[in-house]
Each structure stands twice: as structure tokens, then as C-alpha cells.
Design an enzyme around this catalytic site. Structure first.
Site, PDB file in Angstrom:
ATOM      1  N   ASP A  74     -82.474 -36.964  68.211  1.00 40.62           N
ATOM      2  CA  ASP A  74     -81.261 -37.601  68.627  1.00 40.62           C
ATOM      3  C   ASP A  74     -80.918 -38.822  67.785  1.00 40.62           C
ATOM      4  O   ASP A  74     -81.959 -39.215  66.932  1.00 40.62           O
ATOM      5  CB  ASP A  74     -81.771 -38.204  70.039  1.00 40.62           C
ATOM      6  N   GLN A  75     -79.676 -39.016  67.830  1.00 44.13           N
ATOM      7  CA  GLN A  75     -79.117 -40.267  66.809  1.00 44.13           C
ATOM      8  C   GLN A  75     -78.406 -40.980  67.690  1.00 44.13           C
ATOM      9  O   GLN A  75     -77.601 -40.594  68.239  1.00 44.13           O
ATOM     10  CB  GLN A  75     -78.252 -39.400  65.796  1.00 44.13           C
TER      11      GLN A  75
END
Length: 198
Positions: A74-75
Site C-alpha cells: 500500500d502507498q
């Protein structure tokens, strides 16, 4: 292509960018949607959010496939402590780029590799300095690139590179969504051959 004995790999993601990046390693893998609620928790930092979601995505898929190694990622983009997500449309993307103009944004790209009780979760930060550009340039970029599914609205692998003054990271593909330098180390430790044996 072949992979290590008795190992299989699943990417817990719906991101076409992560899928394309993982393909570079030439390891057979499957893609499964993790179906995770990505709503931030009250008071949660951007780093903690990225780490929690990467772990949650891997865990959601690992429960379905306990014999496989699962990659969750995830970013979250951070500007002065505030999370900047995927804009979804032109208006929000324009507002994001105006806000980031001349600023340094930290992109926290979290990664989790999990199989059963064995798991590693970490984050690779990327500091991105945005140029001070006029609205006309930002508008032209958005109309040409349409990066509305990209956190922060600036696709560094495309025309978005022209919006940036500098990028600082130990893992260049982290900004695109999957830190391959870090991931290859984790996969080798898990028994995968990289590059794969022919």
C-alpha cells in the site's frame, strides 16, 4: 520459467502498476483482490496507515490461500502529516497538484510478505520535491496523462516526471507502487530464485 519447489506466489492487489512491476521478476504469480477497507483510523499517521493496509491486504488473501506466499502493498502520500490519496477526477487532481507545488512529499510504500505465521512488513519512503509550475502546465499534464487512479496525481513513470524537481529513495520502483529491491530480498529469503532458473 520455474520457481522454487513447493512455493506459489500471490499478489494481493488490484493495482495494474504493481502487477506490471512484479512481472519484471519473471516469477509465476496469481493476482487476488484483497477486499480491505482502506479508511484511515482516527489519529493514524500516514506511515502507520500504509503499514496497516499492506499487512491487512496480505492477511486477507493469506487466509484464503494458506500454502502460498502473499504480497500485500500500500502507498500513502504524506504532505506535512496529511494523507494525499487517489484523486479520482480532474478537479481533485488539480487541487492536489496545486497543494504540492513547490513542496516535498513523502510517499510511504509499505510491503508485506506473508505465509501462515511467517510475515515481514516494512515501508520504503520516497521523498519527492515538486516544481513550482503554473496552473496551465498542471492542467495540460492532467488532460494528457489522466492520473486519477494515482496517489498524489503525479505518475513518475510517465509525464508526471516533468512535475518533479527531485526524487530521493533507496528503491526506485517504490514510488510506482512496489519496491522491487526490497521485495527481491524478501522473496529470496523465502526460497524463490531471482532470476528464475530456466
Amino acid at each position: 520459467m520455474s520457481q522454487s519447489k513447493n512455493t506459489s506466489l500471490i499478489l494481493a492487489s488490484t493495482s495494474v502498476y504493481r502487477r506490471e512491476l512484479l512481472t519484471r521478476l519473471r516469477i509465476p504469480f496469481e493476482v487476488v483482490s484483497p477486499k480491505v477497507d482502506e479508511t484511515p483510523l482516527t489519529g493514524e499517521s500516514t506511515l502507520d496507515l500504509a503499514m496497516r493496509l499492506a499487512h491487512a491486504k496480505a492477511e486477507a488473501v493469506a487466509k484464503q490461500f494458506p500454502e502460498a506466499w502473499v504480497i500485500g502493498s500500500d502507498q500513502v502520500a504524506d504532505l506535512c502529516g496529511a494523507a494525499i490519496g487517489k484523486p479520482g477526477n480532474f478537479e481533485r487532481a488539480m487541487a492536489q497538484l496545486q497543494l504540492m507545488r513547490g513542496q516535498t512529499v513523502t510517499f510511504h510504500t509499505a510491503l508485506c510478505l506473508m505465509k501462515g505465521d511467517t510475515q515481514t512488513t516494512l515501508s520504503v519512503p520516497t521523498e519527492v520535491c515538486f516544481r513550482k509550475l503554473p496552473d496551465t502546465v498542471l492542467e495540460n499534464y492532467l488532460l494528457a496523462e489522466e492520473p486519477y487512479d494515482c496517489a498524489g496525481s503525479a505518475k513518475s513513470e510517465g509525464l508526471g516526471i516533468g512535475l518533479l524537481e527531485s526524487i530521493k529513495s533507496d528503491d526506485p520502483t517504490a514510488l510506482i507502487g512496489l519496491p522491487l529491491i526490497t521485495l527481491t530480498g524478501l522473496l529470496r529469503d523465502a526460497g524463490f530464485a531471482i532470476p528464475p532458473k530456466k
